[in-house]
Design a protein around this motif. Structure first.
Motif, PDB file in Angstrom:
ATOM      1  N   GLN A  10      -1.281 -29.089   8.922  1.00  0.00           N
ATOM      2  CA  GLN A  10      -2.301 -28.281   9.564  1.00  0.00           C
ATOM      3  C   GLN A  10      -2.287 -28.504  11.070  1.00  0.00           C
ATOM      4  O   GLN A  10      -2.462 -27.564  11.847  1.00  0.00           O
ATOM      5  CB  GLN A  10      -3.673 -28.615   8.975  1.00  0.00           C
ATOM      6  CG  GLN A  10      -3.792 -28.196   7.512  1.00  0.00           C
ATOM      7  CD  GLN A  10      -5.093 -28.613   6.888  1.00  0.00           C
ATOM      8  OE1 GLN A  10      -6.140 -28.603   7.549  1.00  0.00           O
ATOM      9  NE2 GLN A  10      -5.067 -29.001   5.620  1.00  0.00           N
ATOM     10  N   GLY A  11      -2.059 -29.734  11.490  1.00  0.00           N
ATOM     11  CA  GLY A  11      -1.979 -30.034  12.920  1.00  0.00           C
ATOM     12  C   GLY A  11      -0.831 -29.290  13.584  1.00  0.00           C
ATOM     13  O   GLY A  11      -0.991 -28.749  14.693  1.00  0.00           O
ATOM     14  N   GLU A  12       0.324 -29.253  12.915  1.00  0.00           N
ATOM     15  CA  GLU A  12       1.479 -28.532  13.478  1.00  0.00           C
ATOM     16  C   GLU A  12       1.183 -27.042  13.582  1.00  0.00           C
ATOM     17  O   GLU A  12       1.542 -26.395  14.568  1.00  0.00           O
ATOM     18  CB  GLU A  12       2.724 -28.773  12.628  1.00  0.00           C
ATOM     19  CG  GLU A  12       3.966 -28.100  13.161  1.00  0.00           C
ATOM     20  CD  GLU A  12       4.405 -28.595  14.535  1.00  0.00           C
ATOM     21  OE1 GLU A  12       5.160 -27.866  15.206  1.00  0.00           O
ATOM     22  OE2 GLU A  12       3.995 -29.694  14.958  1.00  0.00           O
ATOM     23  N   LEU A  13       0.515 -26.488  12.591  1.00  0.00           N
ATOM     24  CA  LEU A  13       0.156 -25.070  12.635  1.00  0.00           C
ATOM     25  C   LEU A  13      -0.789 -24.786  13.809  1.00  0.00           C
ATOM     26  O   LEU A  13      -0.620 -23.792  14.516  1.00  0.00           O
ATOM     27  CB  LEU A  13      -0.487 -24.640  11.313  1.00  0.00           C
ATOM     28  CG  LEU A  13      -0.892 -23.180  11.205  1.00  0.00           C
ATOM     29  CD1 LEU A  13       0.292 -22.241  11.466  1.00  0.00           C
ATOM     30  CD2 LEU A  13      -1.505 -22.896   9.850  1.00  0.00           C
ATOM     31  N   ILE A  14      -1.737 -25.663  14.039  1.00  0.00           N
ATOM     32  CA  ILE A  14      -2.653 -25.486  15.169  1.00  0.00           C
ATOM     33  C   ILE A  14      -1.889 -25.579  16.486  1.00  0.00           C
ATOM     34  O   ILE A  14      -2.110 -24.777  17.401  1.00  0.00           O
ATOM     35  CB  ILE A  14      -3.798 -26.511  15.117  1.00  0.00           C
ATOM     36  CG1 ILE A  14      -4.733 -26.174  13.949  1.00  0.00           C
ATOM     37  CG2 ILE A  14      -4.569 -26.559  16.434  1.00  0.00           C
ATOM     38  CD1 ILE A  14      -5.781 -27.222  13.663  1.00  0.00           C
ATOM     39  N   ARG A  15      -0.953 -26.547  16.609  1.00  0.00           N
ATOM     40  CA  ARG A  15      -0.159 -26.661  17.836  1.00  0.00           C
ATOM     41  C   ARG A  15       0.684 -25.410  18.056  1.00  0.00           C
ATOM     42  O   ARG A  15       0.792 -24.909  19.181  1.00  0.00           O
ATOM     43  CB  ARG A  15       0.723 -27.917  17.784  1.00  0.00           C
ATOM     44  CG  ARG A  15      -0.055 -29.204  17.984  1.00  0.00           C
ATOM     45  CD  ARG A  15       0.856 -30.412  18.094  1.00  0.00           C
ATOM     46  NE  ARG A  15       1.517 -30.739  16.841  1.00  0.00           N
ATOM     47  CZ  ARG A  15       0.987 -31.487  15.876  1.00  0.00           C
ATOM     48  NH1 ARG A  15      -0.219 -32.006  16.017  1.00  0.00           N
ATOM     49  NH2 ARG A  15       1.663 -31.735  14.782  1.00  0.00           N
ATOM     50  N   MET A  16       1.274 -24.878  16.992  1.00  0.00           N
ATOM     51  CA  MET A  16       2.072 -23.657  17.108  1.00  0.00           C
ATOM     52  C   MET A  16       1.207 -22.484  17.553  1.00  0.00           C
ATOM     53  O   MET A  16       1.605 -21.699  18.414  1.00  0.00           O
ATOM     54  CB  MET A  16       2.741 -23.334  15.761  1.00  0.00           C
ATOM     55  CG  MET A  16       3.856 -24.272  15.388  1.00  0.00           C
ATOM     56  SD  MET A  16       4.444 -24.050  13.690  1.00  0.00           S
ATOM     57  CE  MET A  16       4.852 -22.325  13.656  1.00  0.00           C
ATOM     58  N   ALA A  17       0.027 -22.354  16.964  1.00  0.00           N
ATOM     59  CA  ALA A  17      -0.878 -21.255  17.319  1.00  0.00           C
ATOM     60  C   ALA A  17      -1.305 -21.357  18.776  1.00  0.00           C
ATOM     61  O   ALA A  17      -1.362 -20.347  19.486  1.00  0.00           O
ATOM     62  CB  ALA A  17      -2.100 -21.274  16.397  1.00  0.00           C
ATOM     63  N   LEU A  18      -1.571 -22.569  19.233  1.00  0.00           N
ATOM     64  CA  LEU A  18      -1.954 -22.783  20.623  1.00  0.00           C
ATOM     65  C   LEU A  18      -0.828 -22.359  21.562  1.00  0.00           C
ATOM     66  O   LEU A  18      -1.052 -21.639  22.537  1.00  0.00           O
ATOM     67  CB  LEU A  18      -2.310 -24.252  20.843  1.00  0.00           C
ATOM     68  CG  LEU A  18      -2.665 -24.671  22.259  1.00  0.00           C
ATOM     69  CD1 LEU A  18      -3.961 -24.004  22.689  1.00  0.00           C
ATOM     70  CD2 LEU A  18      -2.791 -26.178  22.331  1.00  0.00           C
ATOM     71  N   LYS A  19       0.378 -22.801  21.263  1.00  0.00           N
ATOM     72  CA  LYS A  19       1.525 -22.427  22.094  1.00  0.00           C
ATOM     73  C   LYS A  19       1.735 -20.922  22.090  1.00  0.00           C
ATOM     74  O   LYS A  19       1.982 -20.320  23.136  1.00  0.00           O
ATOM     75  CB  LYS A  19       2.786 -23.134  21.612  1.00  0.00           C
ATOM     76  CG  LYS A  19       2.784 -24.609  21.896  1.00  0.00           C
ATOM     77  CD  LYS A  19       4.002 -25.269  21.292  1.00  0.00           C
ATOM     78  CE  LYS A  19       3.910 -26.774  21.403  1.00  0.00           C
ATOM     79  NZ  LYS A  19       5.015 -27.431  20.709  1.00  0.00           N
ATOM     80  N   ASN A  20       1.650 -20.300  20.943  1.00  0.00           N
ATOM     81  CA  ASN A  20       1.837 -18.851  20.855  1.00  0.00           C
ATOM     82  C   ASN A  20       0.783 -18.102  21.643  1.00  0.00           C
ATOM     83  O   ASN A  20       1.081 -17.143  22.344  1.00  0.00           O
ATOM     84  CB  ASN A  20       1.823 -18.383  19.400  1.00  0.00           C
ATOM     85  CG  ASN A  20       3.070 -18.765  18.650  1.00  0.00           C
ATOM     86  OD1 ASN A  20       4.116 -19.008  19.237  1.00  0.00           O
ATOM     87  ND2 ASN A  20       2.964 -18.850  17.347  1.00  0.00           N
ATOM     88  N   GLU A  21      -0.446 -18.529  21.545  1.00  0.00           N
ATOM     89  CA  GLU A  21      -1.550 -17.846  22.226  1.00  0.00           C
ATOM     90  C   GLU A  21      -1.428 -17.960  23.742  1.00  0.00           C
ATOM     91  O   GLU A  21      -1.586 -16.980  24.459  1.00  0.00           O
ATOM     92  CB  GLU A  21      -2.894 -18.432  21.762  1.00  0.00           C
ATOM     93  CG  GLU A  21      -4.096 -17.804  22.403  1.00  0.00           C
ATOM     94  CD  GLU A  21      -4.306 -16.341  22.044  1.00  0.00           C
ATOM     95  OE1 GLU A  21      -4.992 -15.652  22.826  1.00  0.00           O
ATOM     96  OE2 GLU A  21      -3.805 -15.886  21.009  1.00  0.00           O
ATOM     97  N   ILE A  22      -1.120 -19.126  24.229  1.00  0.00           N
ATOM     98  CA  ILE A  22      -1.092 -19.344  25.674  1.00  0.00           C
ATOM     99  C   ILE A  22       0.257 -19.010  26.287  1.00  0.00           C
ATOM    100  O   ILE A  22       0.345 -18.224  27.223  1.00  0.00           O
ATOM    101  CB  ILE A  22      -1.489 -20.795  26.001  1.00  0.00           C
ATOM    102  CG1 ILE A  22      -2.949 -21.016  25.612  1.00  0.00           C
ATOM    103  CG2 ILE A  22      -1.274 -21.090  27.483  1.00  0.00           C
ATOM    104  CD1 ILE A  22      -3.414 -22.444  25.709  1.00  0.00           C
ATOM    105  N   ILE A  23       1.319 -19.575  25.763  1.00  0.00           N
ATOM    106  CA  ILE A  23       2.633 -19.414  26.384  1.00  0.00           C
ATOM    107  C   ILE A  23       3.167 -17.995  26.220  1.00  0.00           C
ATOM    108  O   ILE A  23       3.594 -17.375  27.189  1.00  0.00           O
ATOM    109  CB  ILE A  23       3.630 -20.444  25.815  1.00  0.00           C
ATOM    110  CG1 ILE A  23       3.184 -21.855  26.207  1.00  0.00           C
ATOM    111  CG2 ILE A  23       5.053 -20.178  26.311  1.00  0.00           C
ATOM    112  CD1 ILE A  23       3.939 -22.960  25.515  1.00  0.00           C
ATOM    113  N   GLN A  24       3.159 -17.471  25.025  1.00  0.00           N
ATOM    114  CA  GLN A  24       3.723 -16.141  24.807  1.00  0.00           C
ATOM    115  C   GLN A  24       2.910 -15.069  25.501  1.00  0.00           C
ATOM    116  O   GLN A  24       3.463 -14.130  26.049  1.00  0.00           O
ATOM    117  CB  GLN A  24       3.865 -15.856  23.315  1.00  0.00           C
ATOM    118  CG  GLN A  24       4.985 -16.667  22.693  1.00  0.00           C
ATOM    119  CD  GLN A  24       5.233 -16.319  21.249  1.00  0.00           C
ATOM    120  OE1 GLN A  24       4.559 -15.478  20.669  1.00  0.00           O
ATOM    121  NE2 GLN A  24       6.198 -16.973  20.658  1.00  0.00           N
ATOM    122  N   LYS A  25       1.604 -15.170  25.511  1.00  0.00           N
ATOM    123  CA  LYS A  25       0.794 -14.164  26.201  1.00  0.00           C
ATOM    124  C   LYS A  25       1.001 -14.236  27.698  1.00  0.00           C
ATOM    125  O   LYS A  25       1.029 -13.224  28.375  1.00  0.00           O
ATOM    126  CB  LYS A  25      -0.678 -14.299  25.821  1.00  0.00           C
ATOM    127  CG  LYS A  25      -0.952 -13.778  24.429  1.00  0.00           C
ATOM    128  CD  LYS A  25      -2.404 -13.575  24.172  1.00  0.00           C
ATOM    129  CE  LYS A  25      -2.585 -12.955  22.794  1.00  0.00           C
ATOM    130  NZ  LYS A  25      -3.969 -12.713  22.480  1.00  0.00           N
TER     131      LYS A  25
END
Length: 63
Positions: free
Chosen positions: A31-46
């Protein structure tokens, strides 16, 4: 992989917890890895998308 050395605590609703648990299980990750991935996707990709749109707009102005 980056060194993970900071702890962050958040509160989730029961529905959010269930979604997180189910999606992490489906992907076979924590679950922690999924949250880290979501954070990166939200901030970095946008952020990258905003930069690309600005570059396209600038290019159109120069044409």
């Amino acid at each position: 992989m980056a060194k993970i050395d900071k702890r962050f605590q958040i509160l989730l609703s029961e529905d959010e917890q269930i979604l997180l648990k189910n999606e992490a299980s489906r992907r076979g990750i924590s679950q922690g890895e999924l949250i880290r991935m979501a954070l990166k996707n939200e901030i970095i990709q946008k952020s990258e998308l905003v930069r690309r749109k600005a570059l396209v707009a600038l290019t159109e102005l120069l044409d």
